[in-house]
Design an enzyme around this catalytic site. Structure first.
Site, mmCIF file in Angstrom:
data_model
loop_
_atom_site.group_PDB
_atom_site.id
_atom_site.type_symbol
_atom_site.label_atom_id
_atom_site.label_comp_id
_atom_site.label_asym_id
_atom_site.label_seq_id
_atom_site.Cartn_x
_atom_site.Cartn_y
_atom_site.Cartn_z
ATOM 1 N N SER A 288 0.844 -1.185 0.000
ATOM 2 C CA SER A 288 0.000 0.000 0.000
ATOM 3 C C SER A 288 0.880 1.236 0.000
ATOM 4 O O SER A 288 2.116 1.144 0.073
ATOM 5 C CB SER A 288 -0.912 0.006 1.232
ATOM 6 O OG SER A 288 -0.138 0.147 2.424
ATOM 7 N N LYS A 289 0.250 2.398 -0.063
ATOM 8 C CA LYS A 289 0.982 3.666 -0.118
ATOM 9 C C LYS A 289 1.908 3.841 1.077
ATOM 10 O O LYS A 289 2.941 4.500 0.970
ATOM 11 C CB LYS A 289 -0.004 4.832 -0.178
ATOM 12 C CG LYS A 289 -0.700 4.983 -1.521
ATOM 13 C CD LYS A 289 0.283 5.443 -2.588
ATOM 14 C CE LYS A 289 -0.422 5.692 -3.914
ATOM 15 N NZ LYS A 289 0.549 6.077 -4.965
ATOM 16 N N ARG A 290 1.530 3.258 2.221
ATOM 17 C CA ARG A 290 2.382 3.443 3.400
ATOM 18 C C ARG A 290 3.732 2.749 3.243
ATOM 19 O O ARG A 290 4.662 3.020 3.995
ATOM 20 C CB ARG A 290 1.674 2.928 4.657
ATOM 21 C CG ARG A 290 1.444 1.421 4.703
ATOM 22 C CD ARG A 290 0.585 1.044 5.896
ATOM 23 N NE ARG A 290 0.283 -0.368 5.931
ATOM 24 C CZ ARG A 290 1.039 -1.276 6.539
ATOM 25 N NH1 ARG A 290 2.141 -0.918 7.152
ATOM 26 N NH2 ARG A 290 0.696 -2.556 6.524
#
Length: 488
Positions: free
Chosen positions: A245-247
């Site tokens: 994910s973006k994290r």
């Protein structure tokens, strides 16, 4: 399973967002399988989600695939490869299933289904449509959806080329909707109809689609079509083995492209996420197509290692022809130089850019890094590295810079070999080591003590610019007035 003599595979993205690395790897595996078997790679756009699908995202998909070099044999811009262009085909197949008694009309509204779902949740049970309308004979005049009659008992078996035999109990599968009340076909129905009408022989997709497969197998059988061979590839995982994910940083192809990863490097790295061929690490697209086999794709999730990607990227940059790098580097120079840059068109001459790229490719993992390192080729240093000046700008520095300026002005031949000869002779005259003069020059022309070979840099800058930067460094040294004893 009856199979065509020609392998036909498809990549079928939904144009609802950015192009994720997982989608790119799915496209790559399909492309490589088709090329390996001299088959057909089809691009199909699954755009029935009208609330999220956009033409802009379709253009983005095409651009990314072209950038990656994954050419398709059938698909856009040819008409007939977007699901929204195929509704008549889905409607005809739905009507046939209804006429043959393999599907039925369902009058259950969203409110009824939501209530049934809530009741199942209260009982802590998995919701399964109870077949309320299965034998109700709902007339066509009533608003209705179309559901597929699923087997009530037994098992549906998926023979998967990667996962092996996977068995689903039919009593866990409900009669799923083929066509909604508003007349739009559902994802699973479109996929089956598209695959059979496009004569797909192998369905290579992420294993997040595995739970859809038993539903689709029953639909193939209901329509009287042969089932393609399935191959569900492992998911790409973050370092903590969770879903990317973006994290975790960049996750889309556009992001990696904007970070200056060469397409060959990204294709190479994505191929090695879940697929192996001995201990080899570096593969060209041609190599991947030559060696790719589903038997070499693992079952376990593949962890995305950004440092490994950067290593692969470095290897591809290092091996690339300078002319190729020059063209790829150009878009990254503007951001690196900034809006205030007054670099002239002459500075972006392709031959000069190729020489600059050649000088930096052993030091760059990405084109962004290369562009940032290349700034000194286009403008004088705005400042000089403090550690470098503390070490080399001692009391003798002004005199040495003055001598270097005078000798450069008198030097006629301005090539790396001639400059090295000049410096060696001068160092001998002054009782110095070559590095003493070379590092003074490097600081003057680049602002730091680490760069490509200093004589190579000077030649790329040219005689006049090199002398101008030596003079600027001399002025800076004189302004600094280093204390006695600060250096030789």
């Amino acid at each position: 399973m009856a199979m065509s003599d020609t392998v036909r595979v498809r990549f079928a993205p939904s144009p609802t967002g950015s192009f994720h690395v997982g989608s790119a790897r799915t496209a790559l595996f399909n492309w490589a399988f088709a090329r390996h078997h001299k088959g057909v790679f089809i691009l199909r756009i699954e755009d029935t989600d009208s609330s999220r699908s956009t033409d802009e995202h379709i253009v983005q998909i095409l651009d990314v695939l072209r950038w990656l070099g994954l050419d398709w044999d059938e698909g856009p811009p040819t008409p007939g490869y977007r699901q929204t262009e195929r509704f008549d085909i889905y409607r005809a197949h739905g009507e046939r299933l209804l006429l043959e008694g393999r599907a039925y009309r369902c009058r259950c509204t969203r409110e009824i289904l939501d209530a049934l779902r809530a009741a199942a949740k209260a009982r802590k049970e998995q919701f399964r449509y109870p077949g309320t309308c299965r034998e109700a004979g709902v007339p066509a005049s009533e608003p209705h959806a179309l559901r597929l009659r699923m087997p009530l008992a037994g098992q549906t078996v998926v023979e998967d080329a990667i996962l092996g035999t996977v068995t689903f109990d039919n009593d866990t599968l409900d009669d799923w909707i083929l066509v909604r009340t508003d007349g739009t076909p559902t994802y699973n129905f479109c996929v089956v109809v598209d695959d059979v009408t496009m004569k797909i022989t192998h369905v290579i997709r992420g294993n997040d689609h595995l739970n859809n497969t038993p539903k689709q197998i029953v639909c193939y059988a209901a329509l009287g079509y042969a089932t393609p061979l399935f191959a569900h590839i492992p998911m790409i995982l973050a370092p903590d083995r969770s879903k990317m994910s973006k994290r975790h940083g960049a996750t889309t192809i556009e992001e990696f492209r904007d970070q200056g990863i060469l397409p060959e490097a990204l294709v190479n790295y994505l191929a090695r996420l879940g697929w192996s061929h001995g201990d080899d690490e570096i593969f060209s697209p041609k190599d991947i197509a030559e060696h790719f086999a589903l038997a070499q794709v693992g079952k376990a999730g593949a962890v995305f290692d950004r440092e490994k990607l950067l290593w692969v990227s470095y290897e591809w940059i290092r091996a690339a022809a300078p002319e190729r790098l020059a063209g790829a580097l150009t878009p990254f120079l503007g951001p690196a130089l900034g809006p205030a840059s007054a670099a002239s068109a002459a500075l972006f001459d392709p031959a000069r850019l190729a020489a600059i790229a050649a000088s930096l490719k052993e030091r760059s993992r990405t084109l962004v890094e290369m562009a940032e390192q290349a700034v000194f080729y286009f403008r004088p240093p705005a400042a000089y590295d403090a550690q470098a000046t503390a070490k080399f700008w001692g009391p003798e520095a002004p005199h040495r810079y003055a001598v270097l300026i005078k000798r450069h002005q008198a030097q006629e031949a301005f090539d790396p070999e001639s400059l090295e000869g000049l410096y060696r002779g001068l160092a001998s005259e002054m009782g110095l080591k070559l590095v003493d003069l070379a590092q003074l020059t490097r600081i003057a022309i680049t602002g730091k003590t680490a760069s490509p070979p200093v004589f190579q840099v000077a030649v790329l800058l040219g005689k006049a610019e090199t002398i101008a930067r030596l003079k600027a460094a001399l002025a800076a040294v004189e302004r600094a007035k280093p204390p006695v004893g600060a250096g030789r």
